[in-house]
Every structure is written in C-alpha cells, then in structure tokens.
Design an enzyme around this catalytic site. Structure first.
Site, PDB file in Angstrom:
ATOM      1  N   GLU A 443       0.643  -1.213   0.002  1.00 27.43           N
ATOM      2  CA  GLU A 443      -0.109   0.108   0.008  1.00 27.43           C
ATOM      3  C   GLU A 443       0.749   1.285  -0.049  1.00 27.43           C
ATOM      4  O   GLU A 443       0.332   2.237   0.058  1.00 27.43           O
ATOM      5  CB  GLU A 443      -0.995  -0.021   1.058  1.00 27.43           C
ATOM      6  CG  GLU A 443      -0.367  -0.452   2.326  1.00 27.43           C
ATOM      7  CD  GLU A 443      -1.442  -0.712   3.751  1.00 27.43           C
ATOM      8  OE1 GLU A 443      -2.539  -0.322   3.536  1.00 27.43           O
ATOM      9  OE2 GLU A 443      -1.024  -1.341   4.493  1.00 27.43           O
ATOM     10  N   ASP A 467      -5.036   2.992   0.290  1.00 26.49           N
ATOM     11  CA  ASP A 467      -3.777   3.830   0.602  1.00 26.49           C
ATOM     12  C   ASP A 467      -2.568   3.857  -0.633  1.00 26.49           C
ATOM     13  O   ASP A 467      -2.079   4.870  -0.581  1.00 26.49           O
ATOM     14  CB  ASP A 467      -2.925   3.281   1.892  1.00 26.49           C
ATOM     15  CG  ASP A 467      -3.825   3.553   3.244  1.00 26.49           C
ATOM     16  OD1 ASP A 467      -4.281   4.675   3.076  1.00 26.49           O
ATOM     17  OD2 ASP A 467      -3.680   2.725   3.952  1.00 26.49           O
ATOM     18  N   CYS A 514      -7.275  -5.826  -2.022  1.00 30.11           N
ATOM     19  CA  CYS A 514      -8.453  -5.790  -0.856  1.00 30.11           C
ATOM     20  C   CYS A 514      -8.939  -4.592  -0.568  1.00 30.11           C
ATOM     21  O   CYS A 514      -9.497  -4.224   0.227  1.00 30.11           O
ATOM     22  CB  CYS A 514      -7.827  -6.492   0.481  1.00 30.11           C
ATOM     23  SG  CYS A 514      -6.423  -5.208   0.896  1.00 30.11           S
TER      24      CYS A 514
END
Length: 582
Positions: A443, A467, A514
C-alpha cells in the site's frame, strides 16, 4: 412541493413509502447547580442511572430474537463495554463534586469533550464510534430524567402502529439496540441525519438488506411525518413528496431492482469462473467476527482482510489482552469452517484513539506513526496480538497480514517478533501452527516498486488500493479540498497494479486486491484484464462482482488491456477503456 435530499448510500435498493418521523434523541439536559452538601447524592444518582441502563442492555442482549442480525449482539456488547468503562463516569462525578454541576449537565459536558476528540480522528470507522458513545450517554440521560420505559420501546419513538408495510424511518440517528424494535415491524428503508459507510446504522442496514441513506443533513427537520418518500439506496438520494410521474418511474425501477436481486441470489452457488473458464477466487473483507457468517453464505472462499481494530476501539483503560483477542480470532476461524482468514495486525496510529496510556502522540498525518510502524514501537502490544493469532491458527487457517511495510529492516524486525511470539507460546505449551502463513499489504509506492523484496519473504501479498492510491497521488483522502483528485484509474495506479500482479504471478506468489477497487463491479473486467484472479471486498459486493466475472472473457480482456496501460491522456484512456469493456 417535491425536492431531493442527498446523503451517503450505505445499503442498496429502492424504498417507496410514507415517512415515519422519529423525534431526535438529543441530549436536552437541564443545567443547574446542586445545593452544597448534596454532591454525593447527585453522584449516586448518576451511578444509579448507569446501573439502570446496564440492566436494560443486559435484558436486550438476553432477549435477542433468533433471527436478529449477528451484528446486533456485537453492537450491544460494544455499548456495554462503553458503559462499563469507569472513565465515562469518573469525570462527570468529579464535576459534580468540585463544581456542583447536576448529573445530566456533568455527563453531557464530558460527552462534548469526548466528541471533540473523536472529531480529530481521520479513520472513518473509528470516527463513527463517537455515535456509540453519544447513544450510550443518551440512554443514561433518559434514565436520569426518570422516564419509565420498556427497554424495547423508547418514548421518543412514535407508536408502533405508525410503522407499516410502506413506511420509511426518518431519524436524526438510530442506535443499534433500537433496530431490534424495527425488526418486529415491516418497513422498507430508513434515512438518518448522521452516519457514514462504517456506522453501525449502515452495517445493520446491509446485514438486514434494507435500503438506507445516511448522513442526510437536516433530513429529520425537513421531512414531515406522513410525507411520501422515494429512497434511492444506489445513488444516496431521498426524494420528498414525489409527483405521480416520479412515483411511477421509481416503482418500475424498484421492480427491476428486485428482479435483479433475486437473480443475484441464484449466483451464490455458481462456480466463480469467467466465460473462458478462468477460475477466480472471491474473498470477503470483514470488520466483525459475525460478518463471517454472511460471507460464507454468499460464497466467499475465505476472509481476505479481517480488520482487527474493532477489538481495540472505544477503550480508555486496558487494551484487550491475549485471551480476549484469541477468543475473537478463533470465533472468526471457526465461523469460516476451515477457509483461510487473513487477520491484519492492528492498523492504528496517533490519529486513531486507543485505550491505555501507551500510544504516543505524534500528530494525525497519514504519513506518520501508524500500522506496522506503530506496532514496532509497541513490541509488547504487537507480541500479544501475534500470540493470539498464532493460537487461533491451531483451529483453522488463520494467517497473519502485515500493513504498511516499506523497508527491509521493518520486515526483518516483524519476522523476528513473530518468531519470538512462537517461542513464548512453545515455552507455555500452547498449541499453534508453526508454519502459519504470513502476508504483506502493498500500500506504499516504495513497496510496489521493490516487489521482489516482498515476493522473496512472504507467503502471499494483498494490494491495499485505498492507501496505494492516496500515497501515489499525494492526496489525503480526509482533505475535502483534494478528494476529487483521488482517481483509481490514474495511469500511474493502473501501471503499478499491472506490474505488481504480473511479478507475483510469475513468481507463483498469491496476490489479491483488498481495497475498494476490488468491490467495484464497474472495474471488475479491468482488473481481470490486468491479470487479477484474487479479489477481496466487503461481502455485500460479492455477488455483484461475481456477475461481472461470469460474463467476462479474460483472453480478450488481456489482449486489450495494453492499450489502456499505454494511454496517458484522459480522452485516449477513455476510448481504450470503452473498447476493453465493450
């Protein structure tokens, strides 16, 4: 007069019905000074009110109907935990004793201070927990006002006879325990002034599959009892007093949505593969252990992301110990019946309020001390969590997932502590899986650019696009001034995703996405074209994404995706995407 209100869509569907207006359960506390010498009696009055509310919540918990959503028990437990925290009463009692404020005034003064602290929290999920504290305080104030009431029926609510088959609840806010009352009566949707995508109201709405729009400011003031409403849970729109033409159009659309929903339900047991026989795995993102039940029902092949932060929220004293965490992690593992469960280690920082005095205050920057960075500065807290996850691994496929890694030294220190936790459990004779899988979240752009470092050391990878997009585009998602620049289709993002997915696939290391991108059905074919075969999303999106997968031809998508990756100008990219999706 017809007009529209806009809010946040949190549970899809279309509801049409008359407004049942629930009066605002605001804290309208009287303000006066207690007579000298009566301070202790006033303090006891507050403690008695806490006891009364505690009894009410216990009765609600014990009387939960069998068909109540699983989340309801968890929410009642959260409210019970808030009520049991002695800190909630300590400051008000001090105000009663030192400043002679009456009990309700003292409590609301402390509540206002707490709500101001929560207002500075950036994390949306934790920020919503302010509503929980406020709802608990409201019940205590009502107890102080000596309003005799059945715990299941709040006097601020309208008579139950007003709730009918074609009713839409309109309220300033709805506490989880009040949802129990609505479960016993037919209603088609609800609208609230407060709330966000991660509020309890939103979570319960999704679990009950009832259309809902929250965060509709002043809705309870602008909508009158008995007004006809159209609630569009897809777009987050509430139309007040629609004319006959609008009603007819929305009734037609409502019928179409219901048909589509029934069709979606038929996909639950269908094999998840594309039209050209490429098998795809769909995992669920969950926030509460009970979410695992719905995830399994909808065909998830595992939990791709279990946010462990919920265990740590709303605590002013001790953080959850190893045994408490172990029991919760084991519950998720048991509910998944042998399917994998990726438990992300606590993703908090100085901007996310936790209990205890161990959290150092370093500001609220999304670039600051958070996630694994914070955990490595609090090794004892981290070791406690790792031991709990390891113990849960003795009962099924619990796996450890580490957020926000970027440096080799962070990876080394993380694995050192995991090994230490294993040694500690071995010495204590506790069972665990010594070969537990450990994964990393990608991320941070630095991690995405040096993926071989992660491929060599981890068993699986998961790209946290929320992120990754924020950091790659240098956009603070909490800053409304630049939020419009948050773009998952930015060429830099797409090329990073394609590169990471390709590298992991070539190395035979499982890689998933995700973030919110994985649960957006409009992006499913694009992600398939990039080579993604593991998707992880909120369980409510599983069937929508599955439908897109079943229609897709990966061979054609992969042949066309290169044009999208080479397009840097917006018009050029739009044409390439249109061709890809056609």
């Amino acid at each position: 007069m017809t007009f529209a209100l806009h809010g946040i869509p949190v549970s899809k569907g279309i509801a049409i019905g008359k407004a049942v207006l629930i009066s605002r359960a605001a804290l309208e506390a009287s303000h006066y000074l207690v007579e000298p010498g009566k301070e202790e009696a006033e303090a006891q009055k507050l403690l008695n009110a806490f006891d009364q509310v505690r009894l009410e919540l216990d009765q609600l918990r014990q009387g939960l109907p069998k068909d109540a959503p699983q989340e309801m028990a968890a929410f009642l437990d959260v409210h019970g935990m808030i009520l049991a925290d002695p800190a909630l009463a300590e400051k008000p009692i001090a105000l009663i004793r030192t400043q002679r404020l009456n009990a309700a005034w003292a409590l609301t003064t402390e509540l206002n201070d707490l709500l101001e602290q929560f207002a500075d929290i950036e994390d949306a999920y934790l920020k919503e927990r302010a509503n929980d504290i406020r709802q608990v305080a409201e019940r205590v104030v009502k107890a102080l006002n000596a309003q005799k009431q059945d715990p299941l029926v709040d006097p601020d609510f309208l008579p139950t006879s007003d709730i009918g088959v074609e009713s839409i609840i309109v309220a300033h806010d709805i506490a989880p325990h009040d949802m129990l009352r609505f479960k016993e009566h037919a209603f088609t949707g609800f609208v609230t002034d407060l709330g966000g995508k991660t509020s309890h109201t939103a979570i319960v709405a999704r679990s009950m599959e009832i259309p809902a729009v929250v965060g509709v400011r002043h809705a309870s003031e602008m909508i009158r009892h008995g007004d006809w409403l159209v609630l569009d849970g897809e777009r987050g729109v509430v139309i007040v007093a629609p004319d006959e033409h609008l009603l007819a159009e929305y009734r037609k659309l409502q019928t179409q949505v219901l048909k589509e929903t029934r069709k979606l339900q038929q996909l639950k047991h269908a094999k998840t593969e594309t039209a050209d026989r490429v098998e795809i795995e769909l995992f669920a993102n969950i926030e509460l252990p009970e979410d695992a039940v719905q995830a399994v029902k909808l065909g998830a092949v595992g939990v791709g992301l279990f946010r462990s932060e919920f265990l740590f929220m709303d605590r002013k004293q001790a953080l959850p110990d190893e045994e408490q965490q172990y029991q919760e992690y084991r519950r998720v593992v048991d509910l998944m019946h042998g399917l994998p469960v990726n438990i992300r280690t606590i993703d908090v920082g100085a901007d996310k309020a936790l209990g205890g005095g161990d959290v150092s205050q370093t500001g609220t920057s999304p670039l600051g001390l958070r996630a694994i960075r914070w955990s490595l500065t609090e090794p004892e807290i981290f070791l406690t969590q790792i031991r709990a996850i390891l113990r849960a691994s003795a009962h099924g496929q619990a796996r450890i997932m580490i957020p926000m890694l970027a440096h080799a030294k962070e990876i080394d220190e993380t694995f050192r502590l995991i090994e230490k936790a294993k040694q500690q459990l071995h010495q204590r004779g506790k069972a665990f899986n010594p070969n537990i899988q450990v994964g990393a979240m990608i991320e941070i752009p630095a991690a995405a650019l040096v993926l071989p470092l992660f491929i060599d050391r981890f068993d699986f990878l998961s790209i946290g696009t929320n992120d990754l997009i924020q950091y790659t585009l240098a956009i603070d998602r909490a800053d409304h001034a630049v939020a419009h620049l948050y773009d998952p289709l930015h060429p830099a993002i797409l090329n990073l995703l394609a590169n990471n997915i390709g590298q992991a696939k070539r190395a035979n290391v499982p890689i998933a996405i995700c973030g919110e991108m994985a649960g957006d059905p409009a992006l499913t074919k694009l992600l398939l074209g990039l080579g993604l075969t593991d998707f992880s999303m909120h369980f409510s999106q599983l069937l929508l994404v599955k439908r897109e997968i079943l229609k897709a031809n990966v061979g054609l998508l992969r042949a066309r995706v290169s044009r999208v990756l080479k397009a840097y100008e917006p018009e050029e990219q739009a044409k390439a995407l249109e061709r890809l999706l056609s």
